[in-house]
Design a protein around this motif. Structure first.
Motif, PDB file in Angstrom:
ATOM      1  N   TRP A 118     -16.835  -7.403  -4.639  1.00  0.00           N
ATOM      2  CA  TRP A 118     -15.666  -6.366  -4.733  1.00  0.00           C
ATOM      3  C   TRP A 118     -15.913  -4.228  -4.035  1.00  0.00           C
ATOM      4  CZ3 TRP A 118     -11.006  -5.366  -4.515  1.00  0.00           C
ATOM      5  CH2 TRP A 118      -9.980  -6.184  -4.769  1.00  0.00           C
ATOM      6  N   GLU A 178      -7.782  -8.462   0.101  1.00  0.00           N
ATOM      7  CA  GLU A 178      -8.113  -7.532   0.526  1.00  0.00           C
ATOM      8  C   GLU A 178      -8.648  -7.793   2.058  1.00  0.00           C
ATOM      9  OE1 GLU A 178      -8.315  -3.772  -0.530  1.00  0.00           O
ATOM     10  OE2 GLU A 178      -6.511  -4.912  -0.373  1.00  0.00           O
ATOM     11  N   ARG A 211     -16.513  -4.457  -0.098  1.00  0.00           N
ATOM     12  CA  ARG A 211     -15.318  -4.344  -0.167  1.00  0.00           C
ATOM     13  C   ARG A 211     -14.875  -2.213  -0.440  1.00  0.00           C
ATOM     14  NH1 ARG A 211     -11.814  -1.155   0.770  1.00  0.00           N
ATOM     15  NH2 ARG A 211      -9.440  -0.953   0.706  1.00  0.00           N
ATOM     16  N   GLU A 212     -15.373  -1.839  -1.365  1.00  0.00           N
ATOM     17  CA  GLU A 212     -15.021  -0.893  -1.529  1.00  0.00           C
ATOM     18  C   GLU A 212     -16.575   0.193  -0.797  1.00  0.00           C
ATOM     19  OE1 GLU A 212     -15.100  -1.304  -5.786  1.00  0.00           O
ATOM     20  OE2 GLU A 212     -13.475  -1.871  -5.845  1.00  0.00           O
ATOM     21  N   HIS A 259      -5.236  -3.657   2.857  1.00  0.00           N
ATOM     22  CA  HIS A 259      -4.382  -4.166   1.877  1.00  0.00           C
ATOM     23  C   HIS A 259      -2.974  -4.849   2.845  1.00  0.00           C
ATOM     24  CE1 HIS A 259      -6.230  -0.825  -0.282  1.00  0.00           C
ATOM     25  NE2 HIS A 259      -5.794  -0.127   0.515  1.00  0.00           N
ATOM     26  N   ALA A 279      -4.548  -9.072  -5.798  1.00  0.00           N
ATOM     27  CA  ALA A 279      -5.240  -8.146  -4.413  1.00  0.00           C
ATOM     28  C   ALA A 279      -5.796  -9.538  -3.719  1.00  0.00           C
ATOM     29  CB  ALA A 279      -6.571  -8.221  -4.279  1.00  0.00           C
ATOM     30  N   LEU A 307      -8.033   2.906  -7.537  1.00  0.00           N
ATOM     31  CA  LEU A 307      -7.745   3.504  -5.587  1.00  0.00           C
ATOM     32  C   LEU A 307      -9.902   4.200  -6.000  1.00  0.00           C
ATOM     33  CD1 LEU A 307      -7.856   7.032  -6.451  1.00  0.00           C
ATOM     34  CD2 LEU A 307      -5.717   5.878  -5.634  1.00  0.00           C
ATOM     35  N   VAL A 349      -5.651  -0.483  -4.810  1.00  0.00           N
ATOM     36  CA  VAL A 349      -5.818  -2.211  -4.683  1.00  0.00           C
ATOM     37  C   VAL A 349      -5.082  -3.151  -5.360  1.00  0.00           C
ATOM     38  CG1 VAL A 349      -8.607  -1.620  -3.616  1.00  0.00           C
ATOM     39  CG2 VAL A 349      -7.559  -1.921  -6.045  1.00  0.00           C
ATOM     40  N   GLN A 350      -4.318  -2.909  -6.463  1.00  0.00           N
ATOM     41  CA  GLN A 350      -3.180  -3.384  -7.507  1.00  0.00           C
ATOM     42  C   GLN A 350      -1.773  -3.084  -6.285  1.00  0.00           C
ATOM     43  OE1 GLN A 350      -5.094  -5.109 -10.526  1.00  0.00           O
ATOM     44  NE2 GLN A 350      -5.816  -3.246 -11.293  1.00  0.00           N
TER      45      GLN A 350
END
Lengths: 466, 466
Positions: B325, B251, B328-329, B378, B249, B132, B151-152
């Motif tokens: 990624w 998302e 998204r993050e 998620h 994942a 996270l 995320v997992q």
């Protein structure tokens, strides 16, 4: 109005059984080790009826024993002999309430037979992965109350991990509606966890929301000859690295176990030449059938080359896979023919399996020369069914008398390895006293604290677990 | 001897902070929304020291607030302003106690930083999948106490599912040693479940046994353009069927979310032409890298053909995957630049995601014209971060005043869909009052029953959760 009349007013007179013959099937467990008595057997048909029944019993200060399919290994759903308790059968709560394909969930009454749930999921193109020998008669309420394991835990987890929500009738009769179908919910204490594995001592589970999974598109099954349990643990590691989550079963079988199956089960055939130990391996998942077979085949070839296995057969058809599984699944049945057996449902860290079998075998053979040790189980979960049959020439009666000593010897070794004396069967009546030997006083106190907080009158399934 | 002296005698004077400057970093949360006060900050270095500290505080009737990395979103580890509490920092309990490769477990002190555990696992050739945004500073004790997600979860579950054993200092100071590393253990109530997600209100977690997994051998990452959240749910189902557990994942990102990242995050580039919604998809697992790419590529081609997606890019390198990624993050970071935001960490059944977004968007836009809705999260867990920024032309102050109304509007819709108002962040101080609106009185009573049973004096992290 007496208690029986009050109960009849709730569920109908026909669903309050008081005649000895009618109650009999509910008052003995399937292994016929525990016999109980009851005021009556009540068969409510809905959560509301369960709630009303519990409220009446609570007000009268009468003990209640919930019962599902009555397939406990530990006498958890058989009342004591006092005849004071009301036995509450959940069998009439048997509806699938909802199936949400996109959410991968099924909402079921507690009295649904496990196989009924598997079938309903299958018809919707989904897998409900909980699978165990009693699936044709055990009920999901009992599976939840014992946190049942089975053969697919390696991939899908125990019943606890398959549960998203619960509905529970509390010892007061109040109904807690926790039937949420959420993968994530961090709004305070996760109360459902209290009731899962509590063996009916904190309340009566009346419904549950369970996880579903995509149906596997391919399966590959193999039977491997190996030299020791330690080799099984090493192979497990290699297979987890090579196959990830498609490794869905990894079952250890000793040659003595297989021998009993070949001797007593009609039609059973040895898949390979004799070896001290075997491993039944199954891959299943989303991959293409041919590719999965090739992957397993090449793993087996490598393992033969580096001598970690001595022989192997890869099932070439569904029928052949079924036959391999039958060898594993008929061990208990075959052992029964050999007379009285002493059973242990133990777990240790996976890394200690080899050491456990070595130490326990040596100690037993020294203390009880000729004893036959029937070892099989779920390597990936560190869970072995470690059972003993009397020496071939020994007397049943003598062997029965040695049960307590055998248990102590085995369980002391389990305990010294950080293991559990009940991996998947629970405590019930069978292991209540042994529990005191292996749990710390503090942990027993914490459990009693929970029990007192939720069932202050001690009316829910008394004499079980604690 | 006063309390401070007694504590100093246990942990050393240098580890009892009383100066305002020394305590300051512990008395405000990272979002700077909660400010607290304390008698002192104590920094024990071992379970025994935590136990002794708790015993002293309990005897003195002094409240205790445990704190890990202080990264709570909900103010869970900040004391109230009374200055009566002792803040217990777990940061010095930071050792990896053991790593058992064959058992796939790691035993860690509560103060270990999440990334330290990930790294230790990686060095041993294993994956610790909890991941996270705060992983460089959050501690596993905090992750456990909030049942952290990340995320997992789709593949590996929440922190709860990753936990096999706990060591906990109870409110009395007694140490419960439940550090078992077993996949199956049905010996009575599963007490560890009580402390996971309890936000330090029932005791202080000092160590844990966590599950490890094989390292994935291959990864494939793609960015898809789609028309709606409902399409994301449909695609999720198809991908679960096609890829099983290798889908790790899934998302969802709205175009408004991506727009803020492109505007404010240096170097961010749009991977595709603009679309109302995007889906970031990752496969990982035991398969061969090339085969995994081909499988995902052919799925994307089919999806383009049947028009369930309008465009897609498959990462051709680790660097390209990292960039996808990052889009998204960085959403939260980018949204911060736009001024005050109102955040919701909600979950609904996966099947209701489309309906939730439609209903909540419509209600918000009607009540607050011009409000900017930043939706991402998620999909596989039914968990959306559903955040609002003020209208581009609006005033921060006006928007701040509307927070309670926005929350109620969003959370009422969540509740009506059987959802949760805190999917992964917990309750802390932030949602304590809101909890009363959405939990039944019975469920609140059950939670209070647990609290009273384990912390009768109410000294453990008071004012949080309940």
């Amino acid at each position: 109005m007496g208690l029986i009349e009050q109960l009849a007013a709730i569920v109908g007179a026909g669903n309050v059984l008081t005649a000895a013959d009618d109650m009999a099937p509910h008052l003995v467990d399937w292994r016929r080790r525990y016999h109980g008595a009851a005021r009556c057997v009540v068969r409510p048909a809905s959560t509301e009826e369960v709630s009303a029944v519990v409220r009446i019993c609570a007000q009268a200060g009468v003990a209640m024993v919930p019962q599902g399919g009555n397939t406990s290994h530990c006498g958890a759903s058989i009342p004591d002999l006092s005849g004071e308790a009301v036995l509450i059968s959940l069998s009439r709560l048997n509806k699938i309430r909802a199936l949400d394909v996109a959410n991968n969930t099924i909402t079921v009454d507690a009295g649904c037979v496990l196989q009924t749930i598997q079938d309903a999921a299958f018809e919707a193109g989904r897998l409900f992965p909980l699978s165990l020998a009693a699936e044709g008669s055990c009920q999901i309420g009992g599976n939840l109350s014992t946190n049942a394991g089975g053969v697919q835990v390696l991939r899908y987890g125990n019943t606890r991990e398959l549960t998203l929500g619960l509905e529970v009738v509390l010892p007061s009769g109040d109904v807690w509606t926790g039937l949420r179908g959420l993968r994530k919910d961090n709004t305070g204490y996760d109360l459902k966890q209290l009731f899962i594995g509590a063996e009916g001592t904190l309340g009566i589970i009346t419904a549950a929301v369970m996880k579903l999974f995509p149906l596997p598109q391919a399966t590959a099954t193999a039977w491997l000859a190996i030299q020791s349990p330690q080799v099984a643990v090493d192979l497990l590691g290699h297979m987890q690295a090579a196959f990830g989550a498609t490794l869905t079963a990894c079952e250890l079988v000793s040659d003595i176990s297989l021998g009993m199956v070949l001797k007593h089960i009609h039609g059973a055939q040895a898949p390979l030449a004799s070896s001290p130990w075997y491993l039944l391996v199954e891959l299943s998942g989303a991959s293409e059938e041919g590719a999965m077979h090739i992957a397993l085949e090449s793993f087996l070839e490598e393992s033969l080359e580096n001598a970690s296995i001595t022989d192997a057969v890869l099932a070439q058809s569904v029928e052949q896979a079924r036959r391999l599984w039958a060898l594993r699944e008929n061990i208990s049945e075959a052992q029964k023919v050999e007379g009285f057996s002493i059973k242990h449902d133990i777990s240790v860290p996976v890394s200690r399996i080899g050491e456990f079998v070595e130490r326990a075998d040596a100690a037993l053979l020294q203390a009880f020369p000729g004893i036959r040790i029937v070892t099989f189980g779920h390597v990936g979960d560190g869970n072995l069914h470690y059972n003993q049959s009397k020496p071939a020439s020994g007397e049943n009666a003598v062997f029965i008398d040695s049960q307590a000593r055998v248990n102590e010897l085995v369980h002391d070794i389990v305990h010294s390895l950080g293991g559990s004396i009940s991996a998947e069967h629970g405590i019930g009546q069978l292991k209540r006293d042994e529990l005191l030997r292996y749990k710390s006083a503090l942990e027993m106190d914490m459990m009693r604290t929970v029990k007192r907080a939720f069932d202050p009158l001690g009316l829910m399934n008394p004499g079980k677990v604690l």
